[in-house]
Structures are given as structure tokens and as C-alpha cells.
Design an enzyme around this catalytic site. Structure first.
Site, PDB file in Angstrom:
ATOM      1  N   HIS A 135       0.822  -1.200   0.000  1.00 49.55           N
ATOM      2  CA  HIS A 135       0.000   0.000   0.000  1.00 49.55           C
ATOM      3  C   HIS A 135       0.862   1.258   0.000  1.00 49.55           C
ATOM      4  O   HIS A 135       2.026   1.238   0.409  1.00 49.55           O
ATOM      5  CB  HIS A 135      -0.939   0.002   1.207  1.00 49.55           C
ATOM      6  CG  HIS A 135      -2.000  -1.039   1.127  1.00 49.55           C
ATOM      7  ND1 HIS A 135      -3.075  -1.082   1.985  1.00 49.55           N
ATOM      8  CD2 HIS A 135      -2.187  -2.095   0.286  1.00 49.55           C
ATOM      9  CE1 HIS A 135      -3.860  -2.089   1.683  1.00 49.55           C
ATOM     10  NE2 HIS A 135      -3.329  -2.725   0.655  1.00 49.55           N
ATOM     11  N   GLU A 176       0.804   3.918   1.846  1.00 40.74           N
ATOM     12  CA  GLU A 176       1.272   4.301   3.175  1.00 40.74           C
ATOM     13  C   GLU A 176       2.456   3.442   3.599  1.00 40.74           C
ATOM     14  O   GLU A 176       3.438   3.936   4.162  1.00 40.74           O
ATOM     15  CB  GLU A 176       0.159   4.152   4.223  1.00 40.74           C
ATOM     16  CG  GLU A 176      -1.106   4.910   3.910  1.00 40.74           C
ATOM     17  CD  GLU A 176      -2.137   4.071   3.170  1.00 40.74           C
ATOM     18  OE1 GLU A 176      -1.804   3.436   2.132  1.00 40.74           O
ATOM     19  OE2 GLU A 176      -3.286   4.057   3.608  1.00 40.74           O
TER      20      GLU A 176
END
Length: 172
Positions: free
Chosen positions: A68, A70
Site C-alpha cells: 500500500h 502508506e
């Protein structure tokens, strides 16, 4: 942090999301310490892992291989993230929320999700919100029409999410 900087960094996260090769979910993240950029990330496969069309088209395979936005931003930061702010084009999932909390970020800012996004992910997002409350993490969201595109200095890059997020500005 001021609204001006929040929306600038969200605009930058939207731009970065266009670097993802995922045909359906392009996510961008920016980690800052004050108004200084610490790291950037977008969703995609690990370095050296082939992003073949058949892998990207197979939802289960893609979900298992994808790091992801993040997570990528945290990995590339190579420093302590205590007190930092994370700007994301989508509200973080519980998997990312728990990692952001563990990194002791102070604040998470994201673009408010669409009704379609909420129809699929509302339960996950509520779990993330619950964890933020328990951990004392500040969260803020901005409607797409409040993103300060002019001050962000954004140019159009190829990328489905970036185009859809900023479509109202492309006619100008």
C-alpha cells in the site's frame, strides 16, 4: 498545519497516485514533518516483482502482491516518524492504520471517500477510525472540491485515480 498546506500535500498525494500501475486503485501518500516532505509512496508490487497484466487483472493475486501507498512511504522514510503527518488519497485501511499508529504518527489527513468507496469499505474504515481514537491520532479529511490544486502546482500525469480526482480542473 494550515488548510493551505493540508490541501497542497493532498494534491501532491493525488499526483503521486498516478504513478501506480494498478488499473483500478491508485493511491498516493506523502509523509511530512511540519511542512517538510519526509517520504512519498504509491501502491504497487515490491521492487523487482513483475507487474504483469495478468497479475494486475487477478484481484486476489494483486491484493496479495500489493504494498500500500502508506506502507511504501513508511519503508522509504528510513527514519523515525514520531509526530509526523501522513497525507493519503484514500482513508487508510486497518492494516495501514495499525502500522501508522505503531510508527507514532501524530496526524492522518485524507481525501473524503466517495459513496461508492464507502459502500465497499465502510466497515474497514470504521475499524481504522476506532483505532485512531484509541491511540489518540488526529484525523482530518477534505472534500475533493476543497483540495488546493493551484497552490499545489499539480500537472496532469497519466493515472486513473489522479484524473478522476482532479477531473473538474482538467477542463480549465
Amino acid at each position: 498545519m494550515s488548510r493551505k498546506w493540508d490541501t497542497r500535500f493532498l494534491g501532491l498525494a493525488a499526483h503521486i497516485s498516478g504513478w501506480s500501475k494498478d488499473p483500478s486503485s491508485q493511491v498516493g501518500a506523502v509523509i511530512t514533518d511540519g511542512n517538510r516532505i519526509i517520504s512519498l509512496g504509491y501502491n504497487g508490487f515490491a521492487a523487482g516483482v513483475a507487474d504483469k497484466p495478468e497479475r494486475l487483472a487477478d484481484r486476489n493475486c494483486k491484493l496479495n502482491l500489493t504494498i500500500h501507498a502508506e506502507e511504501n512511504a513508511m519503508i522509504f522514510a528510513k527514519r523515525d516518524l514520531t509526530g509526523c503527518t501522513v497525507y493519503v488519497t484514500h482513508p487508510p485501511c486497518p492494516r495501514c492504520a495499525s502500522k501508522l499508529i505503531q510508527e507514532e504518527v501524530r496526524r492522518i489527513v485524507y481525501i473524503a471517500p466517495s459513496d461508492d468507496f464507502l459502500s465497499r469499505w465502510a466497515a474497514d474504515l470504521e475499524l481504522s477510525q476506532e483505532m485512531y481514537r484509541e491511540a489518540g491520532i488526529e484525523i482530518s479529511s477534505y472534500a475533493i472540491e476543497n483540495i488546493d490544486i493551484g497552490s499545489a502546482g499539480i500537472t496532469v500525469a497519466p493515472g486513473g485515480f489522479f484524473r478522476s480526482v482532479l477531473s473538474r480542473f482538467l477542463a480549465d
